[in-house]
Design an enzyme around this catalytic site. Structure first.
Site, short mmCIF file in Angstrom:
data_model
loop_
_atom_site.label_atom_id
_atom_site.label_comp_id
_atom_site.label_asym_id
_atom_site.label_seq_id
_atom_site.Cartn_x
_atom_site.Cartn_y
_atom_site.Cartn_z
N ARG A 123 3.10 -0.38 11.31
CA ARG A 123 4.62 0.28 11.51
C ARG A 123 4.92 1.01 12.95
O ARG A 123 5.61 0.87 13.37
CB ARG A 123 5.03 0.84 10.20
CG ARG A 123 5.19 0.16 8.91
CD ARG A 123 5.45 1.00 7.74
NE ARG A 123 4.49 1.93 7.42
CZ ARG A 123 4.67 3.07 7.07
NH1 ARG A 123 5.57 3.54 6.66
NH2 ARG A 123 3.76 3.81 6.73
N CYS B 108 1.19 3.19 4.49
CA CYS B 108 2.28 3.02 3.89
C CYS B 108 2.15 3.45 2.41
O CYS B 108 1.37 2.80 1.88
CB CYS B 108 2.87 1.58 4.02
SG CYS B 108 3.87 0.86 2.72
N ASP C 279 0.51 -2.03 5.83
CA ASP C 279 0.05 -0.91 6.66
C ASP C 279 -0.73 -0.04 5.90
O ASP C 279 -0.16 0.33 4.84
CB ASP C 279 1.34 -0.51 7.34
CG ASP C 279 1.02 0.46 8.33
OD1 ASP C 279 -0.22 1.14 8.49
OD2 ASP C 279 1.80 1.25 8.95
N CYS D 128 2.72 0.51 0.18
CA CYS D 128 1.69 -0.19 -0.15
C CYS D 128 0.41 -0.12 -0.79
O CYS D 128 -0.26 -1.06 -1.22
CB CYS D 128 1.20 -0.62 1.62
SG CYS D 128 2.49 -1.26 2.55
#
Length: 173
Positions: free
Chosen positions: A84, A57, A54, A60
Site C-alpha cells: 500500500r 495490513c 500487504d 490481511c
C-alpha cells in the site's frame, strides 16, 4: 445518448455493468502467471480466490490467520503483492523477501504474524501485480477477486468467504 453509472436490468435486478466488469477482471487476473504468486492450496480445491495483500495490513493478517478454515472449505488462496505504501517502501521490501524466500508460504505466514523474515532479493512480479490492481480498481487490502471476477473489498470472516467463493466458482468461475 449518455449513460453514467451502472446499467441495471429491472426485471431481474441484474447489474449488467458489473457483470461486464467482472468478466474483464476475471480475464485480467486469469492471465497472470500463478508461478509469480504465493499460493496456499488445499488437497481438494472447490474454488480459487486471488487476494491483493500487504504484510503491513492488519486485516490481511486476520484473513491469513483463517487459512486453515479456508483450506477446509476447499479454497485455494493465491496472493498477489500489493504494498500500500508503494514502491519503494519497507512493505515492498518485505513482500519481495517473502516472494524470494525458500518457502514463500512460511515466509508469508511469518511476515503476517509480525515475525522477522530473512531479507532476500530476486525478480518478482509484484510490479505487475500492482499494475493489475490499478487496472481493476483495487483501492486497498485485502482485496479479494473471486473466480467469477467479482471483487470483495476488505476482510470477510472465513465462513462467509468460503460460502461466497464456492458460490462464485459454481456460477461463473
Amino acid at each position: 445518448y449518455l449513460l453514467t453509472g451502472d446499467l441495471i436490468e429491472l426485471n431481474s435486478s441484474r447489474n449488467l455493468t458489473e457483470e461486464v466488469r467482472g468478466k474483464a477482471r476475471r480475464e485480467i487476473v486469469d492471465a497472470l502467471d500463478e508461478s509469480g504468486m504465493v499460493v496456499f492450496s488445499p488437497k481438494k480445491v472447490r474454488s480459487i480466490i486471488t487476494v491483493f495483500t500487504d504484510v503491513s495490513c492488519p486485516y490481511c493478517a486476520k484473513l491469513h490467520q483463517e487459512m486453515g478454515a479456508l483450506s477446509k472449505g476447499g479454497i485455494k488462496v493465491r496472493y498477489l503483492g500489493y504494498p500500500r505504501a508503494g514502491i519503494p517502501s519497507q512493505a515492498h521490501d518485505i513482500l519481495v523477501s517473502v516472494w524470494c524466500a525458500d518457502n514463500p508460504q512460511q515466509a508469508m505466514t511469518d511476515a503476517k504474524a509480525g515475525r522477522e523474515i530473512e531479507q532476500k532479493n530476486c525478480d518478482t512480479q509484484i510490479r505487475e501485480h500492482m499494475a493489475v490492481a490499478d487496472q481493476i480498481g483495487v483501492r486497498g487490502t485485502p482485496t479479494i477477486v473471486l473466480q467469477d471476477g467479482s471483487i470483495l473489498p476488505g476482510y470477510l470472516p472465513a465462513n462467509e468467504l468460503v460460502e461466497r467463493a464456492n458460490a462464485a466458482a459454481e456460477t461463473g468461475g
